[in-house]
Write a protein that holds these residues in place. Structure first.
Motif, PDB file in Angstrom:
ATOM      1  N   GLN A 180     -12.474 -17.605 -13.656  1.00 52.09           N
ATOM      2  CA  GLN A 180     -13.213 -16.354 -13.827  1.00 52.09           C
ATOM      3  C   GLN A 180     -12.832 -15.342 -12.751  1.00 52.09           C
ATOM      4  OE1 GLN A 180     -15.143 -15.789 -16.495  1.00 52.09           O
ATOM      5  NE2 GLN A 180     -15.450 -13.695 -15.834  1.00 52.09           N
ATOM      6  N   THR A 181     -12.770 -15.774 -11.491  1.00 49.92           N
ATOM      7  CA  THR A 181     -12.438 -14.875 -10.390  1.00 49.92           C
ATOM      8  C   THR A 181     -11.023 -14.311 -10.548  1.00 49.92           C
ATOM      9  OG1 THR A 181     -13.834 -16.209  -8.956  1.00 49.92           O
ATOM     10  CG2 THR A 181     -12.311 -14.704  -7.874  1.00 49.92           C
ATOM     11  N   GLU A 184     -10.804 -11.862 -13.555  1.00 49.40           N
ATOM     12  CA  GLU A 184     -11.393 -10.562 -13.217  1.00 49.40           C
ATOM     13  C   GLU A 184     -10.459  -9.746 -12.334  1.00 49.40           C
ATOM     14  OE1 GLU A 184     -15.207 -11.483 -11.523  1.00 49.40           O
ATOM     15  OE2 GLU A 184     -16.063 -11.995 -13.484  1.00 49.40           O
ATOM     16  N   GLU A 185      -9.834 -10.389 -11.351  1.00 45.63           N
ATOM     17  CA  GLU A 185      -8.925  -9.681 -10.457  1.00 45.63           C
ATOM     18  C   GLU A 185      -7.693  -9.164 -11.209  1.00 45.63           C
ATOM     19  OE1 GLU A 185      -6.758 -10.374  -6.176  1.00 45.63           O
ATOM     20  OE2 GLU A 185      -8.541 -11.543  -6.685  1.00 45.63           O
ATOM     21  N   LEU A 187      -7.451  -8.501 -14.464  1.00 46.66           N
ATOM     22  CA  LEU A 187      -7.860  -7.434 -15.387  1.00 46.66           C
ATOM     23  C   LEU A 187      -8.184  -6.155 -14.627  1.00 46.66           C
ATOM     24  CD1 LEU A 187     -10.010  -9.456 -17.928  1.00 46.66           C
ATOM     25  CD2 LEU A 187      -7.830  -8.336 -18.382  1.00 46.66           C
ATOM     26  N   PHE A 188      -8.846  -6.278 -13.476  1.00 39.14           N
ATOM     27  CA  PHE A 188      -9.183  -5.104 -12.669  1.00 39.14           C
ATOM     28  C   PHE A 188      -7.914  -4.406 -12.200  1.00 39.14           C
ATOM     29  CE2 PHE A 188     -10.349  -3.040  -8.622  1.00 39.14           C
ATOM     30  CZ  PHE A 188     -11.311  -2.164  -9.115  1.00 39.14           C
TER      31      PHE A 188
END
Length: 194
Positions: A180-181, A184-185, A187-188
């Motif tokens: 998940q982390t 998210e990184e 995609l960000f």
């Protein structure tokens, strides 16, 4: 922008190939990457266009009700209907491919028509209801009196993979605590670049 224009723009982007347990492969563009001490994580998008096949419970109804549809994910059923699905897509100059992790098509999609968009809510066991997914209708066919329809997701299909020091690429397991982390990184960072 047509899919062929999109693909031409991506021809210079680095690619990797994912393989599944059955030996099928899926060529993907590397959308983004993140290096850690021991691994490189990759955000991947298939080169060809992903498609899904739905089967309809009640073929006698005049108006198709999405509650009567279910996603075909069983490899044995996909193998049974593959030749018919391939033939019906060939009529639209699309080439169906039995690739790893998802079926894909090569070729140019028909123009997007609002009347041919299906909104599908997929409930995954043990997970909260996900966002509805919009799918573009491509074709329908019958196999042994069962109606099937082929759709392509309007949103890109992305995979999270890891690459070890030897260059071996494999999908990240959903059970991986860091998934998940890292996702998210990646995609960000991807959103910041666009």
């Amino acid at each position: 922008m047509s899919s062929s224009q999109f693909n031409n723009e991506l021809d210079d982007v680095e690619k990797v190939t994912l393989k599944d347990e059955a030996g099928r492969s899926l060529e993907c563009y590397i959308e983004n990457s993140l290096e850690t001490d021991d691994l490189q994580y990759l955000l991947l998008m298939p080169v060809d266009i992903p498609v899904v096949v739905l089967a309809w419970d009640d073929e006698e109804s005049e108006e198709e009700d999405i509650s009567d549809a279910f996603l075909i994910e069983d490899n044995e059923e996909i193998e049974k209907i593959f030749a018919d699905a391939k033939a019906v897509l060939a009529e639209q100059n699309l080439i169906l491919k039995y690739t790893a992790y998802t079926l894909t098509v090569g070729g140019e999609l028909p123009p997007l028509d609002e009347d041919n968009i299906l909104t599908l809510e997929i409930d995954l066991e043990g997970q909260p209801t996900s966002e509805p997914e919009e799918l573009q209708y491509l074709a329908s066919f019958y196999f042994e009196e069962q109606k099937y329809s082929i759709y392509t997701p309007l949103d890109p299909l992305l995979f999270l993979a890891k690459c070890d020091v030897n260059g071996n690429v494999e999908l990240v397991s959903p059970e991986d605590q860091r998934m998940q982390t890292i996702l998210e990184e990646l995609l960000f960072d991807e959103m910041e670049e666009n």
